[in-house]
Design an enzyme around this catalytic site. Structure first.
Site, PDB file in Angstrom:
ATOM      1  CE  LYS A  17      39.203  29.850  53.432  1.00  0.00           C
ATOM      2  NZ  LYS A  17      40.645  30.001  53.665  1.00  0.00           N
ATOM      3  CD  GLN A  19      43.138  27.420  54.238  1.00  0.00           C
ATOM      4  OE1 GLN A  19      42.520  28.077  53.410  1.00  0.00           O
ATOM      5  NE2 GLN A  19      43.007  27.613  55.525  1.00  0.00           N
ATOM      6  CG  ASP A  68      44.085  34.642  51.776  1.00  0.00           C
ATOM      7  OD1 ASP A  68      43.022  34.686  52.427  1.00  0.00           O
ATOM      8  OD2 ASP A  68      44.692  33.590  51.519  1.00  0.00           O
TER       9      ASP A  68
HETATM   10  N1  GUN Z   1      44.478  29.925  57.367  1.00  0.00           N
HETATM   11  C1  GUN Z   1      43.744  30.443  58.374  1.00  0.00           C
HETATM   12  N2  GUN Z   1      43.113  31.580  57.967  1.00  0.00           N
HETATM   13  C2  GUN Z   1      43.457  31.756  56.669  1.00  0.00           C
HETATM   14  C3  GUN Z   1      43.125  32.753  55.709  1.00  0.00           C
HETATM   15  O1  GUN Z   1      42.380  33.711  55.968  1.00  0.00           O
HETATM   16  N3  GUN Z   1      43.672  32.585  54.484  1.00  0.00           N
HETATM   17  C4  GUN Z   1      44.513  31.545  54.185  1.00  0.00           C
HETATM   18  N4  GUN Z   1      45.016  31.485  52.952  1.00  0.00           N
HETATM   19  N5  GUN Z   1      44.851  30.620  55.062  1.00  0.00           N
HETATM   20  C5  GUN Z   1      44.323  30.723  56.289  1.00  0.00           C
END
Ligand code: GUN
Length: 293
Positions: A53, A97, A120
């Site tokens: 990311k 996350q 998100d």
């Molecule tokens: N963990 C797995 N997929 C995601 C996501 O799309 N966003 C976040 N914040 N954590 C994750």
């Protein structure tokens, strides 16, 4: 043989367009989009996701703020960090996350993120918008799934869609997006009976079960489109670790189009995160201009 939908190429095009938007925001509004990424503990998979990311931010010119906290972080410390990021006018997107270490409760943290910075799309306000009028920030993986589907399906109306997995991150939002496009949607989960029979009737299959090879080739209706969200680490016959999806290779013989793993949904998820961050920054610029004229 099915058409393989190239998620990497599509993500590359989306990232190019986000990079242009970022340039424009900087030039026209003097605003540099910034994403804060919070990672707690040392889960190796989360570490890789976060690194990817941050790499994408660099690629499109989004500033990134990395907050790495130890696994011993308390709920109170995490809530205080989210509060500080909400108040920081130079931060336009906040991502915590998941999963969090076991002693932390994710929902109050997600509820505390300002909805307009919730890139998100997990805050109840954005979830609510998804179920009603739309217009909120949409979760990244479901948004990427819809873009992949849009690249091969001209008209969704009346199609039978099955979503395998009912998670808040993928299954439920993707089902709502398909419903909005007037598909007839079935959501299945671990307790579903006769999954094979349900999949056999589906024109669209979105599988997010986290179970390698769950969807057999023989289950796939001829001409269906399969979007595989699974990311499973398996050891092959030669002892090598490989990443595979939730769909057996045999689906290729039946489907009209499938997404590969890796190289399908994964790159689109990250590109959509960048798009959501640029969109959050754009909304902040508009709000600022309305306020100050
Ligand atoms: N963990 C797995 N997929 C995601 C996501 O799309 N966003 C976040 N914040 N954590 C994750």
């Amino acid at each position: 043989m099915a058409n393989i939908i190239d998620g990497r190429a599509m993500a590359g095009r989306l990232l190019d367009s986000v990079a242009n938007n970022v340039c424009e925001l900087r030039a026209r509004h003097g605003l540099h989009p910034a994403l804060a990424v919070v990672l707690i503990g040392d889960d190796p998979a989360s570490d890789i996701y976060v690194r990817n990311k941050l790499k994408a931010c660099k690629k499109v010119g989004i500033a990134s703020r990395e907050h790495r906290l130890p696994a011993t972080t308390t709920q109170r410390d995490l809530m205080a960090l989210v509060d500080a990021l909400n108040r920081d006018g130079d931060v336009h997107g906040i991502l915590v996350q998941l999963p969090l270490p076991k002693h932390l409760d994710a929902q109050p943290v997600l509820d505390a993120i300002a909805p307009e910075k919730d890139v998100d799309g997990f805050h109840p306000v954005n979830v609510g918008r998804l179920t009603t009028a739309g217009g909120g920030l949409v979760p990244c993986t479901p948004l990427g799934c819809m873009m992949l589907l849009d690249s091969v399906i001209p008209d969704f109306r009346g199609l039978d869609a099955v979503v395998i997995g009912k998670s808040n991150i993928v299954g439920k939002p993707v089902a709502l997006l398909l419903l909005e496009r007037e598909c007839t949607v079935t959501v299945t989960h671990i307790e579903t009976r006769n999954l094979a029979d349900i999949v056999r009737k589906a024109d669209i299959v979105v599988v997010a079960a986290g179970h390698a090879g769950l969807v057999r080739g023989s289950w796939v209706k001829p001409g269906a489109t399969v979007i595989d969200v699974g990311i499973n680490r398996v050891v092959d016959a030669s002892g090598k670790t490989r990443i595979v999806g939730d769909t057996c290779f045999g689906a290729m013989d039946h489907a009209a189009a499938v997404t590969p793993v890796p190289g399908g949904v994964g790159p689109m998820t990250i590109a959509c995160l960048m798009a959501n961050t640029a969109r959050a920054a754009q909304m902040a610029a508009m709000a600022r201009e309305c306020e100050y004229g």
